[in-house]
Design an enzyme around this catalytic site. Structure first.
Site, mmCIF file in Angstrom:
data_model
loop_
_atom_site.group_PDB
_atom_site.id
_atom_site.type_symbol
_atom_site.label_atom_id
_atom_site.label_comp_id
_atom_site.label_asym_id
_atom_site.label_seq_id
_atom_site.Cartn_x
_atom_site.Cartn_y
_atom_site.Cartn_z
ATOM 1 N N ALA A 1 4.901 1.232 1.022
ATOM 2 C CA ALA A 1 5.676 0.232 0.271
ATOM 3 C C ALA A 1 5.723 0.592 -1.216
ATOM 4 C CB ALA A 1 5.063 -1.153 0.464
ATOM 5 N N HIS A 2 4.650 1.178 -1.727
ATOM 6 C CA HIS A 2 4.668 1.626 -3.122
ATOM 7 C C HIS A 2 5.730 2.709 -3.325
ATOM 8 C CE1 HIS A 2 1.016 -0.561 -4.185
ATOM 9 N NE2 HIS A 2 1.267 -0.229 -5.436
ATOM 10 N N LYS A 3 5.799 3.624 -2.379
ATOM 11 C CA LYS A 3 6.784 4.708 -2.484
ATOM 12 C C LYS A 3 8.190 4.102 -2.529
ATOM 13 C CE LYS A 3 7.943 9.238 -0.652
ATOM 14 N NZ LYS A 3 9.336 9.094 -1.026
ATOM 15 N N ARG B 1 0.853 -1.189 0.000
ATOM 16 C CA ARG B 1 0.000 0.000 0.000
ATOM 17 C C ARG B 1 0.888 1.237 0.000
ATOM 18 N NH1 ARG B 1 -3.835 0.663 4.862
ATOM 19 N NH2 ARG B 1 -3.168 2.826 4.618
#
Lengths: 280, 186
Positions: free
Chosen positions: B39-41, B36
Site C-alpha cells: 500500500a505504501h508503494k 504496509r
C-alpha cells in the site's frame, strides 16, 4: 504395511495450523514466565507482561497470537512401514494448510513468485522436509514461521581455523545485527557443520527442540549456555528497547562436515515461537 | 500496568509532539490509518502521478500492520505491528506531506530519523507479536483503499488507548540507540 488415509492427514494438519497460531507451546510460555521474573528494565517488564497477556488471550479466545501467521514449515518423519492412501503426503499436507488457514481465519502470507509477488490466497505451498525413519508411525512437526525474524537470519561459510570462537562470534553478531527486528526476546536456532544447505536446515530444525531441555551433546550444551549469557549481556532487551532478556534460549544442532568447511547458520525466531507436533 | 502512561489523541498537534520523549509509554486514541509494504508503494506511485491519497495524512499516524482476517462479529483480526524498516523508502515523502506519526516495530534508518526531526514527526514502537492485545484497542476498522491487497489493504481505524512506546521523538532522540546502554554488560 500400515496405511493412513490422506484425508486424515489433511484434517490433522488443518487442526495443527489453527492450534499453532492460537496456542503458544508450554516450553515457550514457561520461558516467558521466567523472563518476566528476570527482566530488569521497567519498559521491558511491561512488554513481557503484555506478551504474556496476549498469549493467554490467544489461547482462551482462539485468536492468532500474532497477525503474521507465517509460512507453514513442516518436518516429517515417516516410518518405512507406513504409507499414505489416496495421494501423496505433500498434497495431503498442503490441503490441510489450505483448510486450516481458511477455517482458522489465519493470514495468508505466501506469494506465488518472489518477484511478481501475487498472493496465493491459501498460504500454500507449505515448506516440507521429509525424513524416513524406522517403524510404522508418521510424525508431523509444524512451525508457523513469521517473516520479521526469518528476515534477520544469516549463514556464513567459516574456515576451520576460525573454530568455536568464530562460530560464537558470528551467532552473537547476527543477534546484534537483527536488534529489534526479529521481535525479541528471541529464540536462536543454530546449525553448525554439514554443507551449505544442510547447515541452514539444521538451524531451523534446532528451533523445534524443547526450550526447557538441555542439549544432549555436552559441547553444544556448554556453548548454548555461554551464548545465552553473551546475547543477554548485549542489553537489547524486549522489542529492542533495552533490557536484560534478549533471548529466551539458544538451540544448536551439529552435523559432520568436509575437512575444509565450517558452515554456520543462524535462524532467528521471535517470542511467538509457534510449533506443534503430532504422531499418527 | 504502570500508571505513568501519557494519553494522547490523533490528529497529533505540535504541542503534543513536542512533549513526547523517547521511552515515554503512551496510550493513543482516535483515528489512524493502516498501511504496509504494497500500500505504501501504491501511495507513492499516486503522489508521483499527482493524484490525491486515499486519506489526508496531515497530522495523522500510519500504523504498519497487516491483520489476520476478522472472524464474524470481530472488528478486526489479530493486529500487531510489522517491521518498520521496510517502509523507510516511503516514509520521508509521507512526512513531507504532513504525516506526523508512524507505528511499527524495529529501528528506522538515518534518512527517516532525520526527516522526523525536520518535519516534527514521531515514531512509536508497538509490541511485535501482541496481536490480540492490540486488536482489543481497535474499535472500528474499514478498508478505504487497495482492497485487492487483502491483509495489505489500507484501512481507517479508530483506536482507544492503543499501547506503544515513543522510540524516536521530534528532538532527534532514538530509543534504539540509548535504551540498551543501561543494561549492556561488556
Amino acid at each position: 504395511m500400515r496405511t493412513i488415509p490422506s484425508t486424515k492427514i489433511s484434517e490433522t494438519v488443518r487442526k495443527m495450523c489453527i492450534q499453532a497460531a492460537c496456542e503458544l507451546p508450554r516450553d515457550v510460555s514457561d520461558a516467558l514466565e521466567k523472563a518476566a521474573a528476570e527482566e530488569k528494565s521497567p519498559v521491558g517488564r511491561d512488554i513481557i507482561e503484555r506478551i504474556r497477556e496476549n498469549v493467554r488471550l490467544g489461547r482462551e479466545e482462539q485468536r492468532p497470537i500474532c497477525q503474521d501467521t507465517g509460512v507453514s514449515v513442516f518436518f516429517i518423519q515417516k516410518g518405512c512401514d507406513v504409507g499414505v492412501d489416496g495421494g501423496t503426503l505433500g498434497n495431503a499436507i498442503n490441503t490441510g494448510v489450505k483448510l486450516g488457514y481458511e477455517d482458522g481465519y489465519l493470514r495468508k502470507s505466501v506469494v506465488r513468485h518472489p518477484l511478481d509477488r501475487v498472493n496465493t490466497k491459501t498460504n500454500t505451498p507449505a515448506v516440507i522436509h521429509f525424513e524416513e525413519v524406522e517403524g510404522d508411525k508418521l510424525t508431523i512437526c509444524m512451525m508457523a514461521k513469521g517473516a520479521g525474524c526469518e528476515n534477520m537470519s544469516r549463514l556464513r561459510m567459516l574456515t576451520p581455523a576460525q573454530g568455536e570462537e568464530g562460530v560464537k562470534d558470528f551467532i552473537v553478531e547476527t543477534v546484534k545485527k537483527g536488534w529489534a527486528n526479529p521481535c525479541p526476546p528471541v529464540v536462536v536456532g543454530v546449525g553448525i557443520g554439514g554443507t551449505f544447505e544442510v547447515c541452514a536446515l539444521l538451524a531451523k530444525k534446532a528451533l523445534l527442540g524443547d526450550l526447557g531441555e538441555k542439549n544432549p551433546d555436552p559441547i553444544l550444551a556448554r556453548i548454548e549456555a555461554e551464548l545465552l549469557e553473551r546475547i543477554n549481556n548485549l542489553g537489547i532487551g524486549p522489542q529492542g528497547l533495552g533490557g536484560t532478556v534478549t533471548a529466551l534460549g539458544v538451540r544448536i544442532l551439529a552435523h559432520p562436515c568436509h575437512i575444509a568447511s565450517l558452515p554456520v547458520a543462524v535462524n532467528m525466531e521471535c517470542h511467538a515461537h509457534r510449533h506443534v507436533k503430532v504422531t499418527l | 500496568m504502570s500508571n505513568d502512561m501519557k494519553k494522547i489523541t490523533t490528529p497529533l498537534t505540535s504541542e503534543v509532539l513536542e512533549d513526547l520523549k523517547i521511552g515515554d509509554r503512551v496510550l493513543i486514541s482516535g483515528v489512524m490509518y493502516t498501511s504496509r509494504d504494497a500500500a505504501h508503494k501504491r501511495m507513492l506511485d499516486a503522489l508521483d502521478r499527482g493524484e490525491d491519497l486515499p486519506a489526508d495524512l496531515a497530522g495523522q499516524i500510519i500504523y504498519y500492520v497487516g491483520p489476520t482476517p476478522a472472524k464474524p462479529g470481530e472488528v478486526i483480526g489479530s493486529a500487531g505491528p510489522t517491521t518498520s524498516y521496510r517502509m523507510d523508502p516511503y516514509a520521508v515523502r509521507l512526512m513531507e506531506i504532513g504525516l506526523k506519526g508512524m507505528i511499527g516495530k524495529g529501528a528506522r534508518g538515518p534518512a527517516v530519523i532525520e526527516a522526523m526531526k525536520k518535519h516534527g514527526a514521531v515514531y512509536f514502537a508497538a509490541i511485535g507479536g501482541a496481536g490480540v492485545v492490540i486488536a482489543r484497542s481497535i474499535k472500528e476498522a474499514e478498508v478505504i483503499a487497495y482492497d485487492d491487497l487483502g491483509p495489505e489493504a489500507m484501512r481507517r481505524i479508530v483506536v482507544e488507548e492503543f499501547p506503544a512506546v515513543v522510540a524516536n521523538d521530534v528532538h532527534g532522540g532514538n530509543l534504539y540507540e540509548v535504551g540498551y546502554k543501561e543494561f549492556r554488560k561488556d
